[in-house]
Design an enzyme around this catalytic site. Structure first.
Site, PDB file in Angstrom:
ATOM      1  N   GLN A   1      63.979 -39.473  -5.260  1.00 45.12           N
ATOM      2  CA  GLN A   1      63.062 -40.269  -4.447  1.00 45.12           C
ATOM      3  C   GLN A   1      62.418 -39.454  -3.321  1.00 45.12           C
ATOM      4  O   GLN A   1      61.223 -39.591  -3.046  1.00 45.12           O
ATOM      5  CB  GLN A   1      63.775 -41.494  -3.858  1.00 45.12           C
ATOM      6  CG  GLN A   1      62.766 -42.448  -3.240  1.00 45.12           C
ATOM      7  CD  GLN A   1      63.416 -43.560  -2.460  1.00 45.12           C
ATOM      8  OE1 GLN A   1      64.268 -43.316  -1.596  1.00 45.12           O
ATOM      9  NE2 GLN A   1      63.051 -44.783  -2.763  1.00 45.12           N
TER      10      GLN A   1
ATOM     11  N   GLU B   1      29.539 -22.978   7.747  1.00 41.75           N
ATOM     12  CA  GLU B   1      30.707 -22.112   7.515  1.00 41.75           C
ATOM     13  C   GLU B   1      31.990 -22.945   7.529  1.00 41.75           C
ATOM     14  O   GLU B   1      32.902 -22.744   6.732  1.00 41.75           O
ATOM     15  CB  GLU B   1      30.762 -21.021   8.599  1.00 41.75           C
ATOM     16  CG  GLU B   1      31.981 -20.136   8.486  1.00 41.75           C
ATOM     17  CD  GLU B   1      31.893 -18.847   9.285  1.00 41.75           C
ATOM     18  OE1 GLU B   1      30.847 -18.605   9.928  1.00 41.75           O
ATOM     19  OE2 GLU B   1      32.866 -18.068   9.273  1.00 41.75           O
ATOM     20  N   ARG B   2      32.040 -23.916   8.414  1.00 44.07           N
ATOM     21  CA  ARG B   2      33.265 -24.731   8.529  1.00 44.07           C
ATOM     22  C   ARG B   2      33.385 -25.714   7.373  1.00 44.07           C
ATOM     23  O   ARG B   2      34.500 -26.000   6.902  1.00 44.07           O
ATOM     24  CB  ARG B   2      33.283 -25.419   9.894  1.00 44.07           C
ATOM     25  CG  ARG B   2      33.522 -24.362  10.962  1.00 44.07           C
ATOM     26  CD  ARG B   2      33.352 -24.773  12.375  1.00 44.07           C
ATOM     27  NE  ARG B   2      33.615 -23.593  13.207  1.00 44.07           N
ATOM     28  CZ  ARG B   2      33.151 -23.398  14.433  1.00 44.07           C
ATOM     29  NH1 ARG B   2      32.413 -24.325  15.011  1.00 44.07           N
ATOM     30  NH2 ARG B   2      33.453 -22.295  15.094  1.00 44.07           N
TER      31      ARG B   2
ATOM     32  N   PRO C   1      28.445 -24.866  11.447  1.00 40.56           N
ATOM     33  CA  PRO C   1      28.891 -26.063  10.707  1.00 40.56           C
ATOM     34  C   PRO C   1      28.956 -25.812   9.199  1.00 40.56           C
ATOM     35  O   PRO C   1      29.907 -26.255   8.536  1.00 40.56           O
ATOM     36  CB  PRO C   1      27.832 -27.113  11.072  1.00 40.56           C
ATOM     37  CG  PRO C   1      27.387 -26.715  12.443  1.00 40.56           C
ATOM     38  CD  PRO C   1      27.382 -25.206  12.424  1.00 40.56           C
TER      39      PRO C   1
ATOM     40  N   PHE D   1      38.657  -7.854  12.276  1.00 32.73           N
ATOM     41  CA  PHE D   1      38.964  -8.887  11.266  1.00 32.73           C
ATOM     42  C   PHE D   1      37.740  -9.196  10.396  1.00 32.73           C
ATOM     43  O   PHE D   1      37.536 -10.354  10.012  1.00 32.73           O
ATOM     44  CB  PHE D   1      39.451 -10.193  11.918  1.00 32.73           C
ATOM     45  CG  PHE D   1      40.569 -10.051  12.902  1.00 32.73           C
ATOM     46  CD1 PHE D   1      41.642  -9.203  12.656  1.00 32.73           C
ATOM     47  CD2 PHE D   1      40.565 -10.781  14.085  1.00 32.73           C
ATOM     48  CE1 PHE D   1      42.686  -9.091  13.561  1.00 32.73           C
ATOM     49  CE2 PHE D   1      41.606 -10.679  14.998  1.00 32.73           C
ATOM     50  CZ  PHE D   1      42.668  -9.823  14.743  1.00 32.73           C
TER      51      PHE D   1
ATOM     52  N   LEU E   1      59.347 -27.307  -3.039  1.00 29.37           N
ATOM     53  CA  LEU E   1      59.644 -27.928  -4.337  1.00 29.37           C
ATOM     54  C   LEU E   1      59.895 -26.897  -5.428  1.00 29.37           C
ATOM     55  O   LEU E   1      60.508 -27.198  -6.448  1.00 29.37           O
ATOM     56  CB  LEU E   1      58.492 -28.861  -4.743  1.00 29.37           C
ATOM     57  CG  LEU E   1      58.471 -30.185  -3.968  1.00 29.37           C
ATOM     58  CD1 LEU E   1      57.128 -30.891  -4.132  1.00 29.37           C
ATOM     59  CD2 LEU E   1      59.618 -31.095  -4.428  1.00 29.37           C
ATOM     60  N   HIS E   2      59.436 -25.676  -5.222  1.00 26.75           N
ATOM     61  CA  HIS E   2      59.698 -24.603  -6.197  1.00 26.75           C
ATOM     62  C   HIS E   2      61.039 -23.914  -5.935  1.00 26.75           C
ATOM     63  O   HIS E   2      61.403 -22.991  -6.674  1.00 26.75           O
ATOM     64  CB  HIS E   2      58.580 -23.563  -6.173  1.00 26.75           C
ATOM     65  CG  HIS E   2      57.366 -23.957  -6.973  1.00 26.75           C
ATOM     66  ND1 HIS E   2      56.444 -24.876  -6.531  1.00 26.75           N
ATOM     67  CD2 HIS E   2      56.924 -23.563  -8.198  1.00 26.75           C
ATOM     68  CE1 HIS E   2      55.488 -25.013  -7.433  1.00 26.75           C
ATOM     69  NE2 HIS E   2      55.758 -24.239  -8.456  1.00 26.75           N
ATOM     70  N   GLY E   3      61.729 -24.307  -4.871  1.00 26.06           N
ATOM     71  CA  GLY E   3      63.012 -23.664  -4.569  1.00 26.06           C
ATOM     72  C   GLY E   3      62.836 -22.158  -4.400  1.00 26.06           C
ATOM     73  O   GLY E   3      61.814 -21.702  -3.870  1.00 26.06           O
TER      74      GLY E   3
ATOM     75  N   GLY F   1      38.776  -7.961  21.666  1.00 29.24           N
ATOM     76  CA  GLY F   1      39.090  -8.701  22.895  1.00 29.24           C
ATOM     77  C   GLY F   1      39.094 -10.201  22.720  1.00 29.24           C
ATOM     78  O   GLY F   1      39.459 -10.926  23.653  1.00 29.24           O
TER      79      GLY F   1
END
Ligand SMILES: Cc1cc2nc3c(=O)[nH]c(=O)nc-3n(C[C@H](O)[C@H](O)[C@H](O)COP(=O)(O)OP(=O)(O)OC[C@H]3O[C@@H](n4cnc5c(N)ncnc54)[C@H](O)[C@@H]3O)c2cc1C
Length: 381
Positions: free
Chosen positions: A281, A244-245, A242, A158, A339-341, A131
């Site tokens: 660039q 854990e974060r 805290p 979870f 950047l790895h395409g 929930g």
């Protein structure tokens, strides 16, 4: 600027953890992902190297390390390779540890801590419910006192390490109508009558880390499995969130740093139009932005680590570290995929895996929005 918050002892320990990742975890990693479960053997190996019981008192088989930087080293080295491994082990050795070390009496410590440190007892923590997870004070799982202890009813979802944990710290309501003051914590052990687990949840990333739903149907929990004082569960969780974060923040940046380093190597060797792609660039600017964002975030998080070692980390500082590092990490991972395409979109490529694995950092342990709520309220708004 190459300031480090680590001394020679931390760096020696880092070599141990890195060796563990390279020789024990990496060769078996594909199998863990396939079975969606880390082998017990890896837990036992981690235990034998002292990675699991860092903060457990020595007399219960732990390392008694008061300095949280040793935990940060474990998280960094695991996250450099895989955020799923870091999550599974981190939940155990850093998130559950303070509950089992700080809130237990001698009898409970004797029962649980030696196995916790050795890897024989794998642990999980169940706060989130189907929930809702953000509104922790509103949780619905109940624990009713009986002559024999407690009867738990409800569900958690979870839950990292949930499908195989030997011990789960569970938050349940012991006083209806008392909101946050009516919550208590229990240790629910595998095999408890009325305690069942769902199948492993099918996450988009972090396949190796098992995540499950837990069910309590008149689950019979003995009185000696209450953690700390009845009714103080919410306070206990708020006191420990805290850390854990901060754990998340350290992991987020180590993971992003490793992916960025790999991407730098790639853009120097991959060519388009006869020139390395990193030298265009636009791409050079992207790389400059990423390395700046990472350095600036790392500096803040390192300050938070030192504050935590000094016992001064606040909930607001930890919230800032968590959401900002998650944002920086996700921005970096997304840019690195780009950047790895096409290779960046292939499951076999580490950058694609990191991108899928990393998305959850803006969600778990309190979403970015909840972090901003904590920070915003502190501004008096
Ligand atoms: C892989 C994974 C592992 C996890 N491991 C664990 C675990 O081991 N133990 C455990 O207890 N939990 C675990 N969680 C749960 C996690 O902590 C929750 O998913 C998270 O706290 C969010 O709760 P929720 O999913 O119920 O989202 P909800 O609370 O339903 O929130 C949904 C959305 O609404 C937003 N929202 C909610 N309230 C507000 C508000 N006041 N203002 C603005 N926006 C708001 C949220 O930010 C989010 O975007 C895990 C989750 C995942 C995905």
């Amino acid at each position: 600027m190459s300031r480090t918050i680590y001394g020679p002892d931390h760096q020696d320990f880092r070599r141990t953890v890195r060796g563990f990742v390279e020789t024990e975890a990496q060769p078996n990693y594909a199998r863990y992902c396939e079975q969606r479960l880390i082998d017990r053997d890896l837990w036992l190996k981690a235990g034998s190297l002292g990675l699991l019981g860092l903060h457990v008192p020595e007399r219960y088989g732990g390392g008694d390390a008061a300095d949280w930087r040793f935990t940060a080293v474990v998280l960094e080295e695991l996250s450099r390779f895989s955020s799923g491994l870091s999550s599974s082990f981190g939940i155990h050795c850093d998130i559950v540890a303070p509950y089992l070390c700080d809130l237990t009496d001698d009898g409970q410590k004797t029962r649980w801590l030696p196995g916790f440190a050795s890897g024989e007892l794998i642990t999980a923590i169940g706060m989130t419910e189907p929930g809702g997870g953000s509104d922790l004070a509103n949780l619905r799982t109940t624990a009713r006192k009986t002559g024999d202890g407690w009867l738990l009813n409800g569900a958690k979802t979870f839950i990292t390490n949930g499908s195989r944990a030997d011990l789960v710290v569970v938050a349940a309501r012991t006083a209806p109508g008392r909101a946050s003051r009516g919550i208590s914590l229990f240790v629910v052990e595998a095999g408890t009558p009325g305690f069942a687990r769902g199948t492993k949840l099918d996450k988009v990333g972090q396949a190796e880390s098992d995540t499950a739903e837990l069910f309590f149907d008149d689950a019979v929990v003995p009185p000696e499995n209450l953690l700390g004082e009845e009714g103080r569960g919410f306070v206990y969780m708020m006191q420990r969130l805290p850390q854990e974060r901060l754990n998340c923040a350290v992991s987020n940046l180590a993971n992003a740093g490793a992916v960025l380093a790999e991407t730098l190597r790639y853009v120097k060797s991959r060519k388009a139009f006869g020139t390395p792609i990193g030298s265009f660039q636009h791409n050079r600017f992207k790389l400059a932005e990423m390395t700046t964002a990472l350095d600036v975030a790392r500096s803040y998080v390192q300050d938070c680590v030192l504050a935590h070692v000094a016992g001064e980390l606040t909930a607001v500082q930890a919230a800032k570290a968590k959401w900002w590092s998650a944002q920086v990490q996700n921005d970096i991972l997304d840019n690195c995929v780009q950047l790895h395409g096409g290779y960046g979109y292939m499951r076999e490529s580490p950058v694609a895996r990191a991108w899928l694995d990393g998305r959850v950092s803006k969600i778990w342990a309190g979403t970015n929005e909840i972090m901003k709520e904590i920070i915003g309220r502190d501004l008096g708004i």
